[in-house]
Structures are given as C-alpha cells and as structure tokens.
Scaffold this active site. Structure first.
Site, short mmCIF file in Angstrom:
data_model
loop_
_atom_site.label_atom_id
_atom_site.label_comp_id
_atom_site.label_asym_id
_atom_site.label_seq_id
_atom_site.Cartn_x
_atom_site.Cartn_y
_atom_site.Cartn_z
N CYS A 157 0.83 -1.21 0.00
CA CYS A 157 0.00 0.00 0.00
C CYS A 157 0.86 1.26 0.00
CB CYS A 157 -1.00 -0.04 1.15
SG CYS A 157 -2.38 1.07 0.89
N HIS A 217 -2.99 -5.23 1.80
CA HIS A 217 -2.27 -5.46 3.06
C HIS A 217 -2.30 -6.93 3.46
CE1 HIS A 217 -2.00 -1.17 4.30
NE2 HIS A 217 -3.12 -1.05 3.62
N GLU A 247 -0.39 -8.33 5.37
CA GLU A 247 0.08 -8.42 6.77
C GLU A 247 -1.09 -8.39 7.76
OE1 GLU A 247 0.40 -5.90 4.77
OE2 GLU A 247 0.04 -4.00 5.81
N1 GLN Z 1 -3.56 6.29 1.07
C1 GLN Z 1 -2.35 6.02 1.76
C2 GLN Z 1 -1.17 6.79 1.18
O1 GLN Z 1 -1.32 7.57 0.31
C3 GLN Z 1 -2.01 4.54 1.74
C4 GLN Z 1 -2.98 3.78 2.58
C5 GLN Z 1 -2.43 2.53 3.19
O2 GLN Z 1 -1.22 2.29 3.24
N2 GLN Z 1 -3.34 1.75 3.72
O3 GLN Z 1 -0.08 6.60 1.60
#
Ligand code: GLN
Length: 207
Positions: free
Chosen positions: A82, A182, A184
């Site tokens: 992410c 994610h 994890e």
């Molecule tokens: N929207 C977040 C960002 O721009 C990422 C979200 C996440 O890691 N769950 O970093």
C-alpha cells in the site's frame, strides 16, 4: 540454514504486523529499521502500509531516504504494501508535490485510487506465483498501478469501482515486490513467504 535479515521500516504504519509475518518465514529474522546503521545491517527491506506522505517526510528526518534509495538501486530486495508500494513507485499521481519517491519500481501509481465510495474493501485475489488458492486482499485507501514499465510483471489486478479492465494491484520487478493491499493484516503469510524467498535468493547469489 542461512539466516536472512529482513528489515521493516519502522517510522510509521503497520510495522508490528509485517515484523510478525516476516518472522514466520523459516531462516529469516525480522528487525525494525529506524536508523541508517540498522538499514546497513539488513539484507532486504519491507515498507509497510500507512501514509506515504508522512513516511516520505519521516524518511528525510531520519536520514534514511538517500541510503534506502541507494540500497534499492544496488539491488537490495524490497517489498512495499500500500503506502510502501507508493514509496517504491517511480511516479505518483494524486500525491503531494513534495512527496519523495524511493524508486526501484518502474510504475506510475495513483494514490487513493479506489475513491471514497470504496474507501476500504476486501476481495479474494489470485496472485501469479502464489499457490494454494486466492489470497484474501484487504484494500485500505489503496493505490492502483496506472502504468507499468517493460520490466514490470503484473501478478494480480482488480477492476475499479466503475468496473472495466483490471488495474494491477500486485507487481514485481526483479527483486522489488509491491501490493496495493495489506497481506500483513490477514494472517495469511504467503505474500511474505514469496518475498522471503526473493530475499533468500538474493543473499545466496551474493555469498
Ligand atoms: N492512502 C495512503 C497513502 O497515500 C495509503 C494507505 C495505506 O497504506 N493503507 O499513503
């Protein structure tokens, strides 16, 4: 058994979950990384989920941005989930103008791509290179990959809220792996197992 040391960037985000998922890999030790000296001691790095703009700022404050960029450019295996995927991308759409990139992954990502309606969602995702059935994928204000360079392998994709062609959400380029979701958070450690294998291969090739 070779012990491979995998660091988890521990400035912000879901560090504990990644440390646990990496520690589940046989022959691997997981350590939190906050300082350049700690980075120098690891064989590979995980960049957790969280907030890429915050992490980018903290990377500068903790003097990790340049050394991390250099290690990744030199071929150190890296896995980003992410926000971590956003950090590894060479280009970000809808980012902050001062947001820093680590590079290593020749993709354009769109931050918060799935939009407000589907801020967070879960789905079962078949991932190339991962056996044993689909992986439960948790998306939280997730990015998607908008454009991939020639060396980037697309491992999985998901259609946007409006349907249409799937957008890549799991990609690999050499020793760099990234997921928009994610793994994890689910207790299914197969994505981490793939990364541990990548790290083990890189270490074996070096020794
Ligand atoms: N929207 C977040 C960002 O721009 C990422 C979200 C996440 O890691 N769950 O970093």
């Amino acid at each position: 058994m070779i012990v491979v040391v995998i660091g988890v960037l521990a400035l912000q985000g879901d560090v504990r979950e990644h440390l646990a998922a990496v520690d589940a890999c046989p022959g691997v030790r997981a350590v939190p990384v906050r300082r350049p000296a700690e980075l120098a001691a690891v064989d590979a790095m995980v960049l957790p989920g969280g907030e890429s703009t915050t992490m980018s700022r903290l990377l500068v404050t903790f003097e990790l941005l340049e050394p991390l960029r250099a290690r990744i450019a030199a071929g150190m295996p890296a896995y980003g989930s992410c926000a971590g995927m956003i950090l590894l991308a060479t280009e970000v759409l809808d980012g902050r103008p001062d947001q820093q990139q680590l590079g290593g992954l020749d993709v354009v990502v769109r931050r918060n791509a799935f939009g407000r309606q589907v801020d967070s969602f879960e789905t079962d995702l078949a991932i190339a290179g991962i056996d044993g059935g689909p992986v439960r994928a948790v998306f939280i204000r997730a990015p998607w990959v908008e454009k991939t360079g020639a060396e980037v392998e697309i491992l999985a994709g998901v259609a946007g809220p409006g349907g249409g062609a799937p957008h890549p959400v799991a990609v690999r380029q050499g020793a760099v792996l990234a997921t928009a979701f994610h793994p994890e958070l689910t207790g299914d450690t197969r994505v981490h197992a793939l990364f541990c294998e990548m790290a083990r291969e890189a270490v074996a090739a070096r020794r």
